[in-house]
Design a protein around this motif. Structure first.
Motif, PDB file in Angstrom:
ATOM      1  N   ARG A  26      20.820   8.065 -38.311  1.00 49.89           N
ATOM      2  CA  ARG A  26      20.707   9.074 -37.256  1.00 49.89           C
ATOM      3  C   ARG A  26      19.338   9.743 -37.352  1.00 49.89           C
ATOM      4  NH1 ARG A  26      25.911   8.539 -38.257  1.00 49.89           N
ATOM      5  NH2 ARG A  26      27.536   9.379 -36.870  1.00 49.89           N
ATOM      6  N   ASP A 274      29.714  13.523 -30.360  1.00 54.00           N
ATOM      7  CA  ASP A 274      28.942  14.022 -29.216  1.00 54.00           C
ATOM      8  C   ASP A 274      29.454  15.414 -28.834  1.00 54.00           C
ATOM      9  OD1 ASP A 274      28.022  14.647 -26.683  1.00 54.00           O
ATOM     10  OD2 ASP A 274      28.539  12.714 -25.792  1.00 54.00           O
ATOM     11  N   TYR A 297      21.511  12.352 -28.325  1.00 49.16           N
ATOM     12  CA  TYR A 297      22.363  11.651 -29.287  1.00 49.16           C
ATOM     13  C   TYR A 297      22.496  10.184 -28.877  1.00 49.16           C
ATOM     14  CZ  TYR A 297      23.602  16.117 -31.476  1.00 49.16           C
ATOM     15  OH  TYR A 297      23.545  17.319 -32.142  1.00 49.16           O
TER      16      TYR A 297
END
Ligand code: HEM
Length: 308
Positions: A26, A274, A297
């Motif tokens: 990420r 999310d 995201y």
């Protein structure tokens, strides 16, 4: 993939410049681990929202705890943000997510300001950040000062189960009559907030907090309690740098019981938590930072899924 808004792409490009690029991870909250949990509502909020997981039967949940760094090597013994991302698995087969950090307010009021902040935090050619650039940002956007004060003084938790976490943005609850109430969520650790100094944490392993939670869960579950603060007319719903007054009424929504690491960490690491994945009975507020997060995201997910 669907084309994402240019601003979200530019933000993620600049997150990579500010933190470095770590393929497969990420672009924020890079290091984390996932856990099996259940969430049991208290039954106290049914007059304010129809959301099934907040008012009905207990639901299964998957929880990802994380260190906020864009690098997966930011040590857990440092004063870095900690994240909690909860995916509630609803009886109808859908999921809804609630994403929080150990900060009560954010460090930028709009996505455009956040982009400027990232530029101010990006190291120069010598690999060093220029403190004058951050000072310049704060002088131009003084509303970001409380968030930075919170960053500078955030506790180093002894466990992921001993930190407080805020979802920061306002959300709108909708009840069976269609009436709306703005709320802000906060997780309180049932173990109480516990922290250590940087000196006490100096010899911790990089991923100490994941190892600590795994050890702790071997002896029994860890619980966090979900609270909401209820806005009064005039409280800002579109500015995540501003806390609501502390005397606003609060309700206890439910209890999260974290039981064990998930069996398949790789699968869950690949998922997206999310903050805009809401469910019937909950709507997004008019906060522009919340709105851009969905796209940012998605950009990060697309990149980390296809990194070499
Ligand atoms: C402009 C504002 C923001 C941007 C652009 C941003 C961007 C990102 C990105 C790109 C990721 C990685 C997503 C992925 O690959 O799945 C991420 C993760 C995360 N962010 Fe943000 N973020 C923002 C604001 C916030 C705020 C206000 C919070 C606190 C409520 C927050 C908490 C988190 C957490 C906890 C994660 C890890 C989620 C997980 O475990 O999957 N972020 N953020």
């Amino acid at each position: 993939m669907t084309a994402q808004p240019p601003l979200a792409v530019e933000i993620v490009d600049n997150m990579e410049k500010a933190s470095g690029k770590f393929p497969g991870y990420r672009r924020a909250h890079a290091r984390g681990a996932c856990f099996q949990a259940t969430f049991e509502p208290t039954g106290k909020v049914a007059e304010l929202t129809t959301a099934a997981h907040l008012t009905g039967e207990p639901v299964a949940a998957t929880v990802r705890f994380s260190n906020a760094g864009g690098s997966p090597h930011v040590p857990d013994g440092s004063r870095s943000g900690r994240g909690i991302a909860v995916k509630f698995h609803l009886a109808d087969g859908t999921d809804t997510d609630l994403v929080g950090v150990n900060l009560p307010v954010f460090i930028a009021a709009t996505p455009e300001h956040f982009l400027k902040l990232l530029a101010a935090l990006t190291p120069g050619e010598d690999g060093q950040r220029d403190p004058a650039k951050l000072q310049g940002f704060l002088a131009e956007y003084p509303e970001a000062v409380p968030g930075f004060q919170a960053v500078g003084t955030m506790p180093i938790p002894t466990s992921y189960g001993t930190a407080r976490y805020w979802a920061i943005h306002a959300f709108t609850w909708v009840n069976a009559q269609g009436q709306r109430q703005s709320v802000r969520y906060r997780w309180e650790p049932d173990l109480g907030e516990q922290s250590v100094t940087e000196q006490e944490a100096a010899d911790w392993d990089e991923a100490y907090l994941t190892e600590e939670l795994e050890r702790r869960l071997a002896d029994g579950p860890v619980r966090l309690t979900l609270h909401v603060q209820l806005a009064e007319p005039g409280d800002p719903t579109n500015d995540c740098t501003k806390a609501w007054p502390a005397d606003r009424p609060e309700l206890v929504v439910g209890h999260l019981t974290i039981k064990a690491p998930v069996a398949d960490q790789a699968y869950w690491a690949g998922q997206v938590f999310d903050p805009t994945r809401v469910t019937a009975g909950i709507e997004l507020s008019d906060d522009p930072v919340l709105a851009i997060r969905k796209a940012a995201y998605a950009v990060s997910y697309e990149r980390r899924s296809h990194d070499a």
